[in-house]
Design a protein around this motif. Structure first.
Motif, PDB file in Angstrom:
ATOM      1  N   ASP A  45       1.659   3.837   2.336  1.00 17.26           N
ATOM      2  CA  ASP A  45       2.260   4.988   1.655  1.00 17.26           C
ATOM      3  C   ASP A  45       3.348   5.649   2.509  1.00 17.26           C
ATOM      4  OD1 ASP A  45       1.215   7.202   3.309  1.00 17.26           O
ATOM      5  OD2 ASP A  45      -0.737   6.648   2.503  1.00 17.26           O
ATOM      6  N   ILE A  46       4.068   6.550   1.865  1.00 20.88           N
ATOM      7  CA  ILE A  46       5.205   7.226   2.511  1.00 20.88           C
ATOM      8  C   ILE A  46       4.848   8.674   2.893  1.00 20.88           C
ATOM      9  CG2 ILE A  46       7.125   5.844   1.611  1.00 20.88           C
ATOM     10  CD1 ILE A  46       5.826   9.032  -0.119  1.00 20.88           C
ATOM     11  N   LEU A  47       3.556   9.000   2.944  1.00 17.56           N
ATOM     12  CA  LEU A  47       3.166  10.393   3.193  1.00 17.56           C
ATOM     13  C   LEU A  47       3.534  10.855   4.601  1.00 17.56           C
ATOM     14  CD1 LEU A  47      -0.271  10.478   1.341  1.00 17.56           C
ATOM     15  CD2 LEU A  47       1.981  11.201   0.502  1.00 17.56           C
ATOM     16  N   ASN A  48       3.685   9.904   5.558  1.00 18.89           N
ATOM     17  CA  ASN A  48       4.099  10.276   6.913  1.00 18.89           C
ATOM     18  C   ASN A  48       5.614  10.276   7.097  1.00 18.89           C
ATOM     19  OD1 ASN A  48       1.770  11.023   8.292  1.00 18.89           O
ATOM     20  ND2 ASN A  48       1.167   8.893   8.635  1.00 18.89           N
ATOM     21  N   THR A  66       7.162  10.903  -5.940  1.00 23.32           N
ATOM     22  CA  THR A  66       6.381  10.245  -4.890  1.00 23.32           C
ATOM     23  C   THR A  66       5.479   9.139  -5.430  1.00 23.32           C
ATOM     24  OG1 THR A  66       4.901  12.189  -5.023  1.00 23.32           O
ATOM     25  CG2 THR A  66       6.462  12.107  -3.185  1.00 23.32           C
ATOM     26  N   ALA A  67       5.958   8.405  -6.414  1.00 26.97           N
ATOM     27  CA  ALA A  67       5.242   7.226  -6.943  1.00 26.97           C
ATOM     28  C   ALA A  67       3.801   7.568  -7.306  1.00 26.97           C
ATOM     29  CB  ALA A  67       5.296   6.071  -5.939  1.00 26.97           C
ATOM     30  N   ASN A  68       3.638   8.684  -7.998  1.00 27.75           N
ATOM     31  CA  ASN A  68       2.297   9.178  -8.334  1.00 27.75           C
ATOM     32  C   ASN A  68       1.561   8.270  -9.309  1.00 27.75           C
ATOM     33  OD1 ASN A  68       3.189  11.491  -6.898  1.00 27.75           O
ATOM     34  ND2 ASN A  68       4.106  12.298  -8.762  1.00 27.75           N
ATOM     35  N   TYR A  69       2.323   7.509 -10.128  1.00 28.56           N
ATOM     36  CA  TYR A  69       1.705   6.697 -11.178  1.00 28.56           C
ATOM     37  C   TYR A  69       1.681   5.214 -10.825  1.00 28.56           C
ATOM     38  CZ  TYR A  69       2.803  11.108 -13.433  1.00 28.56           C
ATOM     39  OH  TYR A  69       2.914  12.443 -13.709  1.00 28.56           O
ATOM     40  N   VAL A 113       0.702  -5.279  -2.402  1.00 27.34           N
ATOM     41  CA  VAL A 113       0.155  -4.515  -3.525  1.00 27.34           C
ATOM     42  C   VAL A 113       0.546  -3.056  -3.324  1.00 27.34           C
ATOM     43  CG1 VAL A 113      -1.927  -3.788  -4.742  1.00 27.34           C
ATOM     44  CG2 VAL A 113      -1.756  -6.117  -3.826  1.00 27.34           C
ATOM     45  N   TYR A 114       1.286  -2.525  -4.272  1.00 24.90           N
ATOM     46  CA  TYR A 114       1.792  -1.163  -4.155  1.00 24.90           C
ATOM     47  C   TYR A 114       0.797  -0.188  -4.792  1.00 24.90           C
ATOM     48  CZ  TYR A 114       6.189  -3.737  -3.435  1.00 24.90           C
ATOM     49  OH  TYR A 114       7.159  -4.592  -2.982  1.00 24.90           O
ATOM     50  N   ALA A 115       0.310   0.748  -3.990  1.00 19.20           N
ATOM     51  CA  ALA A 115      -0.618   1.768  -4.462  1.00 19.20           C
ATOM     52  C   ALA A 115       0.119   3.089  -4.638  1.00 19.20           C
ATOM     53  CB  ALA A 115      -1.774   1.912  -3.480  1.00 19.20           C
ATOM     54  N   LYS A 116      -0.615   4.115  -5.021  1.00 14.27           N
ATOM     55  CA  LYS A 116      -0.050   5.460  -5.194  1.00 14.27           C
ATOM     56  C   LYS A 116       0.683   5.888  -3.918  1.00 14.27           C
ATOM     57  CE  LYS A 116      -1.515  10.093  -6.653  1.00 14.27           C
ATOM     58  NZ  LYS A 116      -2.680  10.911  -7.065  1.00 14.27           N
TER      59      LYS A 116
END
Length: 336
Positions: A181-184, A277-280, A291-294
């Protein structure tokens, strides 16, 4: 006979973009970090089949005739009411059921040399997806500098006034498309206000200051720092301020990956930018077995304001015959 979907390449020895004539879509973008290590920084698929079969959540494409949401799929222009396909709850999203992301564009020019470029063109017919008038759209991707990708979009209505608002819908992960994820990632946005939304993600018409809210990215912050304070995650339009300028464009955002220090500076002449932010995104099989996750990527979609056609106080997205819609984005990469 319509052209076949295919993938073309743009390279200058530093960065390499693979771009399809299906939706004028960036399928891959190889960018070095400070140490010269190259990674593919956009989410997508290895081949074109998933795009053509409608499996893509707008990975890398140009969306239109009108990007983002139009309330109830309806608007009135010059005294006539228009109805659009509804494809996002009660809204029409990103041009409808078959927007510009789901058609083959013509390749009108593909140049190598000092400033490699590809120009795509699409003719949208009167009544297509419910929109009035014939419109010719051009999109040129180019590599004007060693680590810069530029996109110039133009649209010319031929016989009727029509709303036009194009957006480039790449999902960025500057660590590499398969790196979680991109949260960081840290983000700074040159916008002190957003257009807050109702329960259907339609702007209320208000212009709200971000100060003191989880939407405040006026200074560099981790994307994940306060995302829990935004139900569902970020999917909001920022009102871009007049700040730094480059080539007649204003700075919109700076995105940075802390692991590689790969940095993206985004410049534009559009009035707004959707932070998404690719929530869906949920378990989509992407390139090279990823595999792309939330939250696997973040979209920075410069645009006209969502539902502007129904909000007279927002900047107008109506373009009339004799006028030309123009929208430029500059993606500057660095390793700092």
């Amino acid at each position: 006979m319509a052209a076949e979907p295919k993938i073309l390449e743009l390279s200058n020895g530093k960065i390499t973009a693979r771009i399809s004539n299906w939706g004028a879509t960036i399928t891959s973008l190889l960018v070095p970090d400070a140490q010269g290590s190259v990674a593919d920084v956009v989410l997508g698929f290895d081949g074109l089949d998933p795009y053509v079969k409608g499996m893509s959540p707008y990975f890398g494409c140009i969306v239109g005739r009108v990007a983002n949401r139009i309330k109830d799929g309806k608007f009135t222009l010059n005294g006539l009411e228009y109805s659009l396909p509804v494809n996002n709850g009660p809204n029409s999203l990103h041009g409808g059921l078959k927007g510009f992301d789901k058609v083959v564009w013509d390749v009108v020019e593909h140049k190598d040399g000092e400033c490699p470029s590809i120009t795509f063109q699409y003719h949208s017919k009167d009544g297509e997806e419910g929109y009035p008038g014939d419109v010719t759209i051009r999109a040129t991707y180019s590599l004007p500098e060693a680590t810069t990708l530029r996109l110039d979009m133009e649209a010319t209505p031929e016989n009727k006034a029509t709303p036009i608002s194009l957006a480039q819908h790449t999902y960025w992960n500057l660590a590499g498309h398969a790196c979680g994820d991109i949260l960081n990632h840290s983000l700074q946005i040159w916008g002190k206000h957003i257009t807050p939304v109702d329960e259907n993600t339609i702007p209320t018409g208000e212009i709200m200051p971000v100060d003191g809210t989880p939407f405040d990215f006026t200074t560099e912050r981790r994307i994940g720092e306060r995302i829990d304070g935004v139900p569902g995650g970020y999917d909001h339009n920022y009102v871009l301020d007049c700040g730094d300028e480059k080539d007649g464009l204003k700075r919109a955002a700076r995105l940075k990956d802390p692991s590689s220090l790969r940095t993206l500076d985004l410049w534009t002449d559009a009035p707004g930018m959707q932070l998404y932010t690719a929530n869906y995104v949920d378990g989509i099989g992407g390139k090279a077995g990823a595999v792309y996750a939330k939250h696997a990527g973040v979209c920075l979609e410069t645009q006209g304001f969502p539902n502007a056609i129904n909000q007279p106080e927002f900047p107008s997205v109506v373009v009339r015959p004799g006028e030309k819609y123009k929208h430029t984005m500059l993606f500057e990469f660095s390793g700092c």
